[in-house]
Design a protein around this motif. Structure first.
Motif, PDB file in Angstrom:
ATOM      1  N   GLN A  88      24.882  12.740 -33.615  1.00 57.34           N
ATOM      2  CA  GLN A  88      25.782  12.388 -34.719  1.00 57.34           C
ATOM      3  C   GLN A  88      26.725  13.527 -35.083  1.00 57.34           C
ATOM      4  OE1 GLN A  88      22.992  10.839 -37.765  1.00 57.34           O
ATOM      5  NE2 GLN A  88      24.435   9.146 -37.947  1.00 57.34           N
ATOM      6  N   VAL A  89      26.246  14.755 -35.011  1.00 55.66           N
ATOM      7  CA  VAL A  89      27.058  15.888 -35.442  1.00 55.66           C
ATOM      8  C   VAL A  89      27.641  16.682 -34.285  1.00 55.66           C
ATOM      9  CG1 VAL A  89      25.874  16.145 -37.652  1.00 55.66           C
ATOM     10  CG2 VAL A  89      24.979  17.348 -35.657  1.00 55.66           C
ATOM     11  N   LEU A  90      27.137  16.446 -33.070  1.00 57.54           N
ATOM     12  CA  LEU A  90      27.627  17.177 -31.912  1.00 57.54           C
ATOM     13  C   LEU A  90      29.019  16.695 -31.533  1.00 57.54           C
ATOM     14  CD1 LEU A  90      26.861  19.269 -29.730  1.00 57.54           C
ATOM     15  CD2 LEU A  90      26.001  17.360 -28.365  1.00 57.54           C
ATOM     16  N   ASN A  91      29.977  17.623 -31.481  1.00 53.90           N
ATOM     17  CA  ASN A  91      31.365  17.311 -31.116  1.00 53.90           C
ATOM     18  C   ASN A  91      31.966  16.233 -32.012  1.00 53.90           C
ATOM     19  OD1 ASN A  91      31.376  19.134 -28.928  1.00 53.90           O
ATOM     20  ND2 ASN A  91      30.439  17.611 -27.600  1.00 53.90           N
ATOM     21  N   ARG A  92      31.645  16.297 -33.281  1.00 54.13           N
ATOM     22  CA  ARG A  92      32.121  15.262 -34.206  1.00 54.13           C
ATOM     23  C   ARG A  92      33.641  15.247 -34.299  1.00 54.13           C
ATOM     24  NH1 ARG A  92      29.403  15.203 -39.943  1.00 54.13           N
ATOM     25  NH2 ARG A  92      27.801  14.016 -38.822  1.00 54.13           N
ATOM     26  N   GLY A  93      34.259  16.427 -34.309  1.00 56.53           N
ATOM     27  CA  GLY A  93      35.715  16.474 -34.384  1.00 56.53           C
ATOM     28  C   GLY A  93      36.368  15.818 -33.178  1.00 56.53           C
ATOM     29  N   ALA A  94      35.808  16.076 -31.988  1.00 54.70           N
ATOM     30  CA  ALA A  94      36.345  15.455 -30.779  1.00 54.70           C
ATOM     31  C   ALA A  94      36.173  13.949 -30.822  1.00 54.70           C
ATOM     32  CB  ALA A  94      35.651  16.033 -29.550  1.00 54.70           C
ATOM     33  N   LYS A  95      35.019  13.490 -31.265  1.00 49.78           N
ATOM     34  CA  LYS A  95      34.768  12.052 -31.324  1.00 49.78           C
ATOM     35  C   LYS A  95      35.703  11.364 -32.315  1.00 49.78           C
ATOM     36  CE  LYS A  95      29.913  12.590 -30.025  1.00 49.78           C
ATOM     37  NZ  LYS A  95      28.506  12.505 -30.450  1.00 49.78           N
ATOM     38  N   SER A  96      35.972  12.029 -33.433  1.00 51.27           N
ATOM     39  CA  SER A  96      36.899  11.466 -34.422  1.00 51.27           C
ATOM     40  C   SER A  96      38.301  11.339 -33.847  1.00 51.27           C
ATOM     41  CB  SER A  96      36.901  12.346 -35.677  1.00 51.27           C
ATOM     42  OG  SER A  96      37.830  11.864 -36.620  1.00 51.27           O
ATOM     43  N   SER A  97      38.725  12.356 -33.097  1.00 45.58           N
ATOM     44  CA  SER A  97      40.045  12.310 -32.472  1.00 45.58           C
ATOM     45  C   SER A  97      40.126  11.204 -31.427  1.00 45.58           C
ATOM     46  CB  SER A  97      40.362  13.662 -31.832  1.00 45.58           C
ATOM     47  OG  SER A  97      40.450  14.683 -32.798  1.00 45.58           O
ATOM     48  N   THR A 247      39.364  10.171 -24.027  1.00 45.54           N
ATOM     49  CA  THR A 247      38.573  11.389 -24.111  1.00 45.54           C
ATOM     50  C   THR A 247      39.389  12.482 -24.779  1.00 45.54           C
ATOM     51  OG1 THR A 247      37.162  12.902 -22.832  1.00 45.54           O
ATOM     52  CG2 THR A 247      39.254  12.228 -21.828  1.00 45.54           C
ATOM     53  N   ASP A 248      38.758  13.651 -24.997  1.00 47.49           N
ATOM     54  CA  ASP A 248      39.421  14.708 -25.746  1.00 47.49           C
ATOM     55  C   ASP A 248      39.976  15.818 -24.864  1.00 47.49           C
ATOM     56  OD1 ASP A 248      36.861  17.047 -26.429  1.00 47.49           O
ATOM     57  OD2 ASP A 248      36.551  15.176 -25.353  1.00 47.49           O
ATOM     58  N   ARG A 249      39.617  15.830 -23.589  1.00 48.47           N
ATOM     59  CA  ARG A 249      40.159  16.832 -22.671  1.00 48.47           C
ATOM     60  C   ARG A 249      40.381  16.198 -21.314  1.00 48.47           C
ATOM     61  NH1 ARG A 249      36.441  22.255 -23.622  1.00 48.47           N
ATOM     62  NH2 ARG A 249      36.630  22.343 -25.890  1.00 48.47           N
ATOM     63  N   LEU A 250      41.345  16.702 -20.584  1.00 49.74           N
ATOM     64  CA  LEU A 250      41.572  16.194 -19.238  1.00 49.74           C
ATOM     65  C   LEU A 250      40.328  16.419 -18.384  1.00 49.74           C
ATOM     66  CD1 LEU A 250      45.205  17.264 -18.251  1.00 49.74           C
ATOM     67  CD2 LEU A 250      44.292  14.925 -18.314  1.00 49.74           C
ATOM     68  N   PRO A 251      39.840  15.393 -17.691  1.00 47.20           N
ATOM     69  CA  PRO A 251      38.750  15.613 -16.733  1.00 47.20           C
ATOM     70  C   PRO A 251      39.254  16.365 -15.516  1.00 47.20           C
ATOM     71  CG  PRO A 251      39.509  13.329 -16.655  1.00 47.20           C
ATOM     72  CD  PRO A 251      40.247  13.988 -17.784  1.00 47.20           C
ATOM     73  N   SER A 252      38.354  16.664 -14.606  1.00 52.97           N
ATOM     74  CA  SER A 252      38.718  17.409 -13.404  1.00 52.97           C
ATOM     75  C   SER A 252      39.763  16.649 -12.590  1.00 52.97           C
ATOM     76  CB  SER A 252      37.476  17.640 -12.536  1.00 52.97           C
ATOM     77  OG  SER A 252      37.017  16.400 -12.009  1.00 52.97           O
ATOM     78  N   GLN A 253      40.462  17.359 -11.732  1.00 51.88           N
ATOM     79  CA  GLN A 253      41.460  16.722 -10.887  1.00 51.88           C
ATOM     80  C   GLN A 253      40.824  15.664  -9.990  1.00 51.88           C
ATOM     81  OE1 GLN A 253      43.697  19.717  -8.796  1.00 51.88           O
ATOM     82  NE2 GLN A 253      44.885  20.276 -10.609  1.00 51.88           N
TER      83      GLN A 253
END
Length: 272
Positions: A88-97, A247-253
């Protein structure tokens, strides 16, 4: 190997909120790349003391993100997920975005499936300002959030309610899902393997997610960057079964190529 990242030797903030510093995130990346990393090698790589690395590893292991081994750390279990309260609290900011960009792709007056997961719960929060949604869910937390809107119609799938996360699973859940054909199925996941396989830990939960995918005209996968390359025991399906990944970051190429070949839309946002 990339150039060492020099950082001050500070601890992660304590308390319920779980925030990783840059060094700790990179430690996780290195473990996923190599399977095991030694404390001395990490200390040399980041140009900090072994004591600092031990503190980092202890904190990451306490959160279930790594597993302690003699002299270093390796990957966590592929058969058991993190506790719901931790997720619930892990990477909450990323999940909200992520939730914000998912919600932006959902029109008013749409019909939706929303499955179990902390990221999909954030999506439900982001949908609260929409109008006229019809939502079928096996997640009581999602149902409680969305039922407060008078113009929303919320249908709860029957089945067994799990006390740990208020998710609903079982044959009755599948029967409910299969009665509908919706505009968009919004699903979360525990892991995305390097070959594009979608992975999770609970077979019963996976069966419900598979039914959601099969009965949705479009499928949106919402997942933060930590799920890429993460191991989990049960295969849910493949990325070629979804229409858009958020997602919040580009995955690998390599993963970007897999998504492009499968004609999956990729939506990326930086966490708040």
């Amino acid at each position: 190997m990339s150039d060492p990242i020099r950082e001050t030797e500070t601890d992660v903030p304590q308390g319920d909120r779980i925030e990783l510093n840059q060094r700790q995130e990179r430690i996780i990346d290195l473990v996923r790349e190599r399977g095991f990393v030694a404390i001395e090698a990490l200390a040399d790589h980041f140009e900090v003391t072994p004591q600092t690395i031990r503190r980092d590893i202890n904190q990451l292991c306490d959160q279930g993100l790594l597993r302690r081994y003699h002299g270093g750390a390796g990957l966590p279990s592929s058969v058991e997920n993190l506790a719901y309260q931790t997720r619930q609290v892990l990477n909450r900011g990323a999940k909200s975005s992520i939730a914000s960009i998912v919600a932006a792709q959902v029109p008013d007056n749409a019909s939706l499936f929303i499955n179990i997961g902390t990221t999909t719960e954030e999506v439900a929060k982001a949908l609260i300002d929409h109008r006229g949604l019809r939502v079928i869910t096996n997640n009581l937390n999602v149902a409680n959030m969305l039922a407060a809107k008078p113009d929303f119609e919320v249908i709860i799938a029957g089945g067994l309610v799990r006390s740990r996360d208020r998710g609903i699973v079982g044959e009755a859940t599948l029967d409910t899902i299969r009665q509908f054909k919706v505009d968009i199925g919004i699903v979360g996941i525990s892991g995305v393997d390097d070959d594009g396989s979608l992975l999770d830990f609970d077979y019963r939960e996976v069966r419900v997610s598979q039914a959601i995918i099969a009965n949705s005209r479009r499928v949106f996968l919402a997942t933060d960057h930590t799920k890429f390359g993460r191991n989990a025991l049960v295969r849910l399906g493949s990325v070629d079964e979804i229409d858009a990944l958020f997602t919040d970051r580009l995955p690998s190429q390599a993963m970007q190529r897999i998504l492009a070949e499968a004609e999956v839309e990729l939506h990326v946002t930086e966490p708040e």
